[in-house]
Scaffold this motif. Structure first.
Motif, PDB file in Angstrom:
ATOM      1  N   ALA A   1     -44.997  60.747  98.885  1.00 62.70           N
ATOM      2  CA  ALA A   1     -46.328  60.951  99.544  1.00 62.70           C
ATOM      3  C   ALA A   1     -46.509  62.536  99.254  1.00 62.70           C
ATOM      4  N   ALA A   2     -45.696  62.908  99.479  1.00 62.08           N
ATOM      5  CA  ALA A   2     -46.055  65.169  99.195  1.00 62.08           C
ATOM      6  C   ALA A   2     -45.961  65.417  98.025  1.00 62.08           C
ATOM      7  N   VAL A   3     -45.376  64.416  96.747  1.00 56.88           N
ATOM      8  CA  VAL A   3     -45.550  64.915  95.433  1.00 56.88           C
ATOM      9  C   VAL A   3     -46.023  64.339  94.540  1.00 56.88           C
ATOM     10  N   ALA A   4     -46.289  62.912  95.262  1.00 55.79           N
ATOM     11  CA  ALA A   4     -47.612  61.803  94.235  1.00 55.79           C
ATOM     12  C   ALA A   4     -48.984  63.075  94.375  1.00 55.79           C
ATOM     13  N   ALA A   5     -48.775  63.519  95.633  1.00 58.60           N
ATOM     14  CA  ALA A   5     -50.406  63.677  96.041  1.00 58.60           C
ATOM     15  C   ALA A   5     -50.256  65.418  94.799  1.00 58.60           C
ATOM     16  N   MET A   6     -49.307  65.988  94.539  1.00 58.49           N
ATOM     17  CA  MET A   6     -49.365  67.281  94.486  1.00 58.49           C
ATOM     18  C   MET A   6     -48.869  66.921  92.817  1.00 58.49           C
ATOM     19  N   VAL A  59     -49.368  68.461 101.988  1.00 60.15           N
ATOM     20  CA  VAL A  59     -49.668  68.321 103.640  1.00 60.15           C
ATOM     21  C   VAL A  59     -50.502  67.029 103.374  1.00 60.15           C
ATOM     22  N   ALA A  60     -51.940  67.452 103.413  1.00 60.31           N
ATOM     23  CA  ALA A  60     -52.834  66.258 103.544  1.00 60.31           C
ATOM     24  C   ALA A  60     -52.411  64.631 103.771  1.00 60.31           C
ATOM     25  N   ALA A  61     -50.753  64.724 102.016  1.00 66.04           N
ATOM     26  CA  ALA A  61     -50.493  63.050 101.704  1.00 66.04           C
ATOM     27  C   ALA A  61     -49.794  62.994 103.067  1.00 66.04           C
ATOM     28  N   MET A  62     -49.221  63.562 103.154  1.00 68.12           N
ATOM     29  CA  MET A  62     -47.726  63.451 103.965  1.00 68.12           C
ATOM     30  C   MET A  62     -48.682  63.229 105.530  1.00 68.12           C
ATOM     31  N   ALA A  63     -49.736  63.629 105.826  1.00 65.96           N
ATOM     32  CA  ALA A  63     -49.789  63.799 107.275  1.00 65.96           C
ATOM     33  C   ALA A  63     -50.820  62.144 107.314  1.00 65.96           C
ATOM     34  N   ARG A  64     -50.980  61.700 106.006  1.00 63.63           N
ATOM     35  CA  ARG A  64     -52.050  60.415 106.172  1.00 63.63           C
ATOM     36  C   ARG A  64     -50.571  58.863 105.715  1.00 63.63           C
ATOM     37  N   GLU A  65     -49.427  59.690 105.631  1.00 64.17           N
ATOM     38  CA  GLU A  65     -47.974  58.987 105.032  1.00 64.17           C
ATOM     39  C   GLU A  65     -47.757  58.548 106.288  1.00 64.17           C
ATOM     40  N   PHE A 120     -50.900  77.052  96.853  1.00 60.50           N
ATOM     41  CA  PHE A 120     -51.481  76.601  97.790  1.00 60.50           C
ATOM     42  C   PHE A 120     -52.295  75.594  97.517  1.00 60.50           C
ATOM     43  N   GLY A 121     -52.912  74.897  96.269  1.00 67.28           N
ATOM     44  CA  GLY A 121     -53.288  74.056  96.397  1.00 67.28           C
ATOM     45  C   GLY A 121     -52.203  72.764  96.083  1.00 67.28           C
ATOM     46  N   PRO A 159     -45.342  70.839  90.156  1.00 66.15           N
ATOM     47  CA  PRO A 159     -44.793  70.526  91.609  1.00 66.15           C
ATOM     48  C   PRO A 159     -43.395  70.406  91.317  1.00 66.15           C
ATOM     49  N   LYS A 160     -42.789  71.098  92.388  1.00 65.36           N
ATOM     50  CA  LYS A 160     -40.900  70.264  92.191  1.00 65.36           C
ATOM     51  C   LYS A 160     -40.251  71.040  94.049  1.00 65.36           C
ATOM     52  N   LEU A 161     -40.109  69.390  94.160  1.00 61.77           N
ATOM     53  CA  LEU A 161     -39.847  69.424  95.234  1.00 61.77           C
ATOM     54  C   LEU A 161     -38.265  68.783  95.490  1.00 61.77           C
ATOM     55  N   LEU A 162     -37.828  69.756  96.476  1.00 63.53           N
ATOM     56  CA  LEU A 162     -35.575  69.129  96.865  1.00 63.53           C
ATOM     57  C   LEU A 162     -35.711  69.025  97.632  1.00 63.53           C
TER      58      LEU A 162
END
Lengths: 319, 319
Positions: free
Chosen positions: B76-81, A78-84, A71-72, B30-33
């Motif tokens: 953005a998502a993977v950087a934040a994660m 999602v916060a980062a994607m929303a800003r992007e 969840f973390g 974090p593992k984003l594909l």
């Protein structure tokens, strides 16, 4: 209203509900579902847009040492994607807007699609290429129906074979109809209609024992279509195109329709190809559909470039 | 080495390769594909960990007006994660470390699992609940094999029915073996062994025509197991538990094993339940497996609490 991103967390029921909601949003709006169901068939949850699914690993009730990490990560993402997304939206749309053309591809039609894409780029179009995975075809249809495309170069109509025979990459029975209904110029070919797709070899239904298979990789198994199936596909494609309200040209590659259906390939079956071509010919005879038969393989240099040029002519004439 | 996150972008081949690599990483990394294959069956790509799949919508070759948005969100998502993960790792591990117990659940065994979870919490354990989706069972087995759990409360062993009959939520033939092999105390029950899972109703193989079905929701269809299948499941479960190196107690709920197998429910089948219980009884007779038969339904108040208390006794005695 303003919406910069969606995060939903759930099990089977919650994922089913949330996925319906996010599928209504355009591509680009961040949509993240954390789900216990994200390790199986997610087709119904994704639909035709950029839904992101994070496997919850553990149950979503309560927080524990595993779910706290999952969840973390999800909330950070999602916060980062929303800003992007908000930043992209705020940018002045300074970039060039080239007219959009939709293309359909598959691993085994890639040489043709690469050539067509280069040609379209040279002619001033932006080419959007969709993988014929079922979802890809549905996305192409949706963009055509929404009036986002000036033309469609549908080189890889293979999803209709999965719809007919029962493969795993069907885009539904209405594939190849949206552009025609919207009156958008199309050039169509018969890419990868020699195959139906399944998952791992062991997952192929026993009803198909005795057919010809190619194990593409550990997660993808291809099955050769029969002459009878190919004839039915030719009839269906012909009928769909004859009903189109816009101009249509079909390019028929007489020497084969996929990378493994060429001379010497494991899916080479002249009788099946002839059944496909013959039924299609018959179905469009006397209609406004233009038929171009080429003594070439779909992936041969020049074939897809000619198709792209013909689409450009149709688009230009339609303006 | 140090690794705070992984981003991979690909089609069928690339996703197959990248997913192998990320499945070897622990939960939390974090593992984003981003994948063209993320709108179908992603089971082989996710495995037993928190793999996140973003549907690429368009082909991953080159950048266009759609893929720019998708890839922008992904980066953005993977950087934040990754930042989130690095921050979590840097935190002093100040939080309490309660001993971990693994539980298995399903929608139709939730009342039992909720009660057991509350009891385990009261007894000082952290309860990790796994949805019996195939991937959930595999994750439970992996944590047991890795020595991360002090006990397993396996109330929902339904995945073995999917493995036997050919449902979509199988965890493979080795489910229910890891805790025994590792010598970890287990309390086991027979939750949801009255059903095999399929996707949408139309996706159920024709070979099963004439069986009893319940449409759980638009994406989940349940099929009743037969007496012969239940007898085989009883034998298999008995043999697996008899081979365990740690202590095992089996709780048998004589009045039904799922929310729809209780008196008056659509899957009520006393003959099938009796076949399951009888075969299990026979398989553990004369072994060290303890059998507790209760004149109760699995979801009846008290049943799962007794099972949780028994697990606590086994764990305490094993220390």
């Amino acid at each position: 209203g303003r919406l910069d991103g969606v995060l939903a967390v759930g099990g089977s029921g919650g994922t089913s509900v949330a996925s319906r909601a996010v599928q209504a949003l355009p591509v680009g709006v961040p949509k993240l579902l954390v789900s216990t169901m994200a390790a199986g068939d997610v087709g119904p949850y994704v639909g035709a847009v950029d839904v992101t699914l994070m496997y919850a690993v553990v149950d979503v009730a309560g927080i524990n040492s595993l779910s706290a990490q999952v969840f973390g990560n999800a909330t950070a993402a999602v916060a980062a994607m929303a800003r992007e997304y908000a930043a992209r939206r705020a940018e002045p749309a300074a970039e060039e807007h080239r007219p959009l053309v939709g293309l359909s591809m598959f691993g085994l039609t890639t040489p043709a699609v690469d050539e067509a894409r280069a040609e379209l780029d040279r002619l001033g179009y932006e080419a959007l290429v969709f993988h014929a995975t079922g979802a890809g075809g549905r996305t192409l249809e949706k963009l055509a129906a929404d009036g986002r495309l000036v033309g469609v170069l549908d080189l890889t109509t293979t999803e209709l074979a999965d719809d007919l025979v029962g493969g795993v990459l069907s885009a539904g029975p209405h594939r190849l109809e949206a552009a025609g209904a919207a009156g958008i110029p199309q050039v169509v070919s018969l890419g990868a209609l020699d195959m139906v797709n399944f998952g791992p070899r062991a997952s192929v239904p026993a009803a198909f024992d005795g057919r010809t298979f190619v194990v593409h990789n550990p997660t993808v198994t291809l099955m050769r279509t029969t002459p009878a199936e190919n004839a039915e596909l030719g009839r269906r494609i012909g009928a769909k195109l004859a009903a189109a309200r816009g101009p249509v040209t079909v390019f028929v590659p007489l020497r084969g329709v996929s990378g493994i259906d060429r001379e010497g390939g494991p899916f080479r079956d002249e009788e099946a190809d002839a059944a496909l071509f013959g039924a299609l010919r018959e179905a469009v005879a006397g209609t406004s559909v233009e038929l171009v038969e080429a003594d070439a393989h779909l992936n041969d240099p020049g074939f897809a470039r000619r198709a792209a040029l013909r689409l450009h002519e149709l688009v230009t004439a339609a303006r």
